[in-house]
Scaffold this motif. Structure first.
Motif: not given
Length: 173
Positions: A89-110
């Motif tokens: 996952l990449r989150v980019q702020s309006p000023s251009g700063a970026e944060n990256l993370s490795v995420e897992g989503i378990q659909c059934a349980e939310g």
């Protein structure tokens, strides 16, 4: 206290029906349709992917009130046998700063889990110290949007290719 004949007959009838119902429930337990013992969910094995060198970012929409931009690297997406969609996952702020993370989503349980966070200077991952799966809360707009876009009827897609297609086809609400 004297019981009338009708009262005694009614009591006898109720006793007989109760015994018959008890016998019926014991004999009608058909094991042909018995489900296997349902095991509790367990997370499968997962290795953190390499830091993205040439990612294929797919943007997804959070809402008009959010200034940051959100992206998923389609090359990093996997769908495990445990029903977990794992992605960068990449989150980019309006000023251009970026944060990256490795995420897992378990659909059934939310639920979700953050496996690692990006160190953009050294191009490496720093493993998360929290190994717990957490509920996707209402105000967690990014993960909620990912679950809505990727988990059709709370079910994980069959493959990473299908997950990429779902994310690319998601409406920009």
């Amino acid at each position: 206290m004297k019981l009338s004949r009708y009262g005694l007959a009614l009591a006898g009838l109720l006793l007989a029906l109760s015994a018959q119902a008890s016998e019926y429930s014991r004999s009608s337990n058909n094991t042909n349709y018995a489900m296997d013992d349902i095991q509790p969910w367990a997370e499968g094995k997962f290795s953190i992917p390499a830091y993205p060198a040439a990612p294929d970012w797919i943007g997804f929409y959070i809402g008009p009130e959010v200034a940051n931009k959100y992206f998923v690297d389609s090359k990093s997406m996997t769908v495990g046998e445990d029903g977990v969609i794992r992605l960068i996952l990449r989150v980019q702020s309006p000023s251009g700063a970026e944060n990256l993370s490795v995420e897992g989503i378990q659909c059934a349980e939310g639920t979700y889990r953050s496996y690692a966070f990006g160190d953009s200077i050294n191009k490496r991952w720093i493993e998360s110290m929290l190994a717990d799966w957490r509920k996707i809360e209402y105000d967690d707009k990014a993960r909620r949007a990912l679950r809505e876009d990727l988990c059709v009827e709370k079910t994980a897609p069959k493959s990473a290719e299908q997950a990429s297609k779902l994310l690319r086809a998601a409406p920009w609400r």
